[in-house]
Design a protein around this motif. Structure first.
Motif, mmCIF file in Angstrom:
data_model
loop_
_atom_site.group_PDB
_atom_site.id
_atom_site.type_symbol
_atom_site.label_atom_id
_atom_site.label_comp_id
_atom_site.label_asym_id
_atom_site.label_seq_id
_atom_site.Cartn_x
_atom_site.Cartn_y
_atom_site.Cartn_z
ATOM 1 N N TYR A 125 -2.598 -10.583 8.631
ATOM 2 C CA TYR A 125 -3.342 -10.614 7.388
ATOM 3 C C TYR A 125 -2.368 -10.424 6.299
ATOM 4 C CZ TYR A 125 -7.908 -10.062 9.536
ATOM 5 O OH TYR A 125 -9.165 -9.968 10.335
ATOM 6 N N PRO A 126 -2.292 -10.873 5.000
ATOM 7 C CA PRO A 126 -1.628 -10.418 3.996
ATOM 8 C C PRO A 126 -1.917 -9.021 3.810
ATOM 9 C CG PRO A 126 -3.241 -11.829 3.144
ATOM 10 C CD PRO A 126 -3.328 -11.916 4.569
ATOM 11 N N PRO A 127 -0.959 -8.094 3.697
ATOM 12 C CA PRO A 127 -0.837 -6.508 3.280
ATOM 13 C C PRO A 127 -1.301 -6.372 1.826
ATOM 14 C CG PRO A 127 1.175 -7.091 3.443
ATOM 15 C CD PRO A 127 0.464 -8.262 3.822
ATOM 16 N N GLY A 128 -1.308 -7.409 1.162
ATOM 17 C CA GLY A 128 -1.465 -7.027 -0.394
ATOM 18 C C GLY A 128 -0.711 -5.913 -1.004
ATOM 19 N N SER A 129 -1.234 -5.067 -1.975
ATOM 20 C CA SER A 129 -0.500 -4.026 -2.532
ATOM 21 C C SER A 129 -0.148 -2.891 -1.675
ATOM 22 C CB SER A 129 -1.257 -3.575 -3.923
ATOM 23 O OG SER A 129 -1.209 -4.690 -4.720
ATOM 24 N N THR A 130 -0.605 -2.608 -0.606
ATOM 25 C CA THR A 130 -0.218 -1.830 0.170
ATOM 26 C C THR A 130 1.369 -1.911 0.517
ATOM 27 O OG1 THR A 130 -0.914 -2.971 2.231
ATOM 28 C CG2 THR A 130 -2.580 -1.375 1.509
ATOM 29 N N PHE A 131 1.887 -3.146 0.696
ATOM 30 C CA PHE A 131 3.043 -3.291 0.689
ATOM 31 C C PHE A 131 3.962 -2.842 -0.229
ATOM 32 C CE2 PHE A 131 6.198 -6.860 1.739
ATOM 33 C CZ PHE A 131 6.517 -6.651 2.968
ATOM 34 N N LYS A 132 3.377 -2.798 -1.469
ATOM 35 C CA LYS A 132 4.356 -2.154 -2.630
ATOM 36 C C LYS A 132 5.138 -0.904 -2.083
ATOM 37 C CE LYS A 132 1.715 -4.475 -5.860
ATOM 38 N NZ LYS A 132 0.400 -4.276 -7.016
ATOM 39 N N THR A 133 4.575 -0.198 -1.369
ATOM 40 C CA THR A 133 5.262 1.027 -0.792
ATOM 41 C C THR A 133 6.648 0.944 -0.348
ATOM 42 O OG1 THR A 133 3.738 1.321 0.987
ATOM 43 C CG2 THR A 133 3.042 2.518 -0.976
ATOM 44 N N SER A 134 6.419 -0.207 0.474
ATOM 45 C CA SER A 134 7.797 -0.650 1.267
ATOM 46 C C SER A 134 8.621 -1.246 0.487
ATOM 47 C CB SER A 134 7.544 -1.533 2.617
ATOM 48 O OG SER A 134 6.843 -2.859 1.974
ATOM 49 N N GLN A 135 8.233 -1.858 -0.601
ATOM 50 C CA GLN A 135 9.323 -2.273 -1.562
ATOM 51 C C GLN A 135 9.885 -1.194 -2.458
ATOM 52 O OE1 GLN A 135 9.587 -5.962 -1.033
ATOM 53 N NE2 GLN A 135 8.484 -4.832 0.429
#
Length: 269
Positions: free
Chosen positions: A1-11
């Protein structure tokens, strides 16, 4: 699935470690990211803002600017391909792009694109703007719910995780070392504190503020996600608690659920 904004933490963690931003860096957001005719929308919130506030408010523009500046930095990376592969290596160190190795059958690996992937897709002609959507957990990026939960655990631990497993112990035997040995990311440990602060802010007054209503004594930290889909958006939530002595990390993924705060957060709470 696309993780959406949860992925912003990794960025945030990647940009901080690479020196693309620091804790005081401010990026503008006027209901989105605008550059050379490209627009990535965002909701209304104060601007400009730093990395902690960007996580708290889930600002799309902040992370688009960070990713674009990383991909465009020719004093640090010779080519966009070099920058992309450095980015990808950070993602792999956080447990993305490959199977984590859980002791259950059928685990998927997800997808983290690298430079070769985009060279093939765009015949070598692409830049940070072409693939800007990966910075907010969209585009080609795909994670499993297990990987999203593991991201929460890694942030809670300030930089390491133990391979997820169901079996806790085996009588008269020992678990495989992979389930006993911490796996450290390549992120500098000190940068996790900014992300934790942003996730706590999300729980107290940002996109996850429902946590403070539903579990007021838990000192929870959270990050919502609204993952775009061909139909209704998916509702995503990632969190952990308590903030400073974490005991649990969780991911919630509600297919076609809409905003992360609508279903993901209350289900997680």
């Amino acid at each position: 699935y696309p993780p959406g904004s949860t992925f912003k933490t990794s960025q945030a963690l990647t940009f901080l470690t690479e020196g693309i931003i620091n804790s005081h860096t401010l990026y503008p957001c006027h209901r989105g990211f605008y550059y050379k005719g490209l627009h990535v929308g965002c909701h209304s919130h104060p601007s400009p803002l730093n990395v902690v506030d960007a996580i708290t408010t889930s600002c799309n523009s902040f992370f688009c600017w960070g990713f674009f500046n990383m991909m465009s930095n020719r004093s640090k990376y010779k080519t966009v391909q070099d920058a992309m592969d450095v980015w990808r290596d950070y993602m792999v160190s956080m447990g993305f792009g490959y199977k984590l190795g859980i002791d259950l059958p059928g685990e998927k690996r997800g997808l983290i694109p690298n430079a070769h992937f985009y060279d093939k897709a765009y015949n070598g002609s692409w830049n940070g703007l072409t693939v800007i959507s990966v910075s907010i957990g969209q585009g080609e990026v795909c994670l499993t719910p297990l990987q999203i939960a593991n991201l929460g655990a890694t942030i809670a631990n300030r930089g390491y995780f133990i391979t997820p497993h169901i079996v806790k112990e085996i009588q008269d035997n020992q678990l495989d070392s992979i389930y006993r040995t911490p796996r450290y990311t390549t992120i500098e440990k000190r940068h996790y504190e900014s992300v934790v602060e942003g996730m706590r802010g999300a729980a107290t007054g940002g996109t996850c503020r429902m946590l403070s209503v539903m579990v007021p004594d838990l000192e929870a930290c959270g990050k919502t996600g609204t993952a775009q889909n061909r139909g209704h958006d998916h509702s995503v939530f990632m969190g952990f608690a308590p903030m400073n002595k974490p005991k649990i990390a969780i991911a919630v993924y509600v297919e076609n659920g809409g905003w992360g705060a609508t279903y993901g957060v209350p289900f997680g709470a």
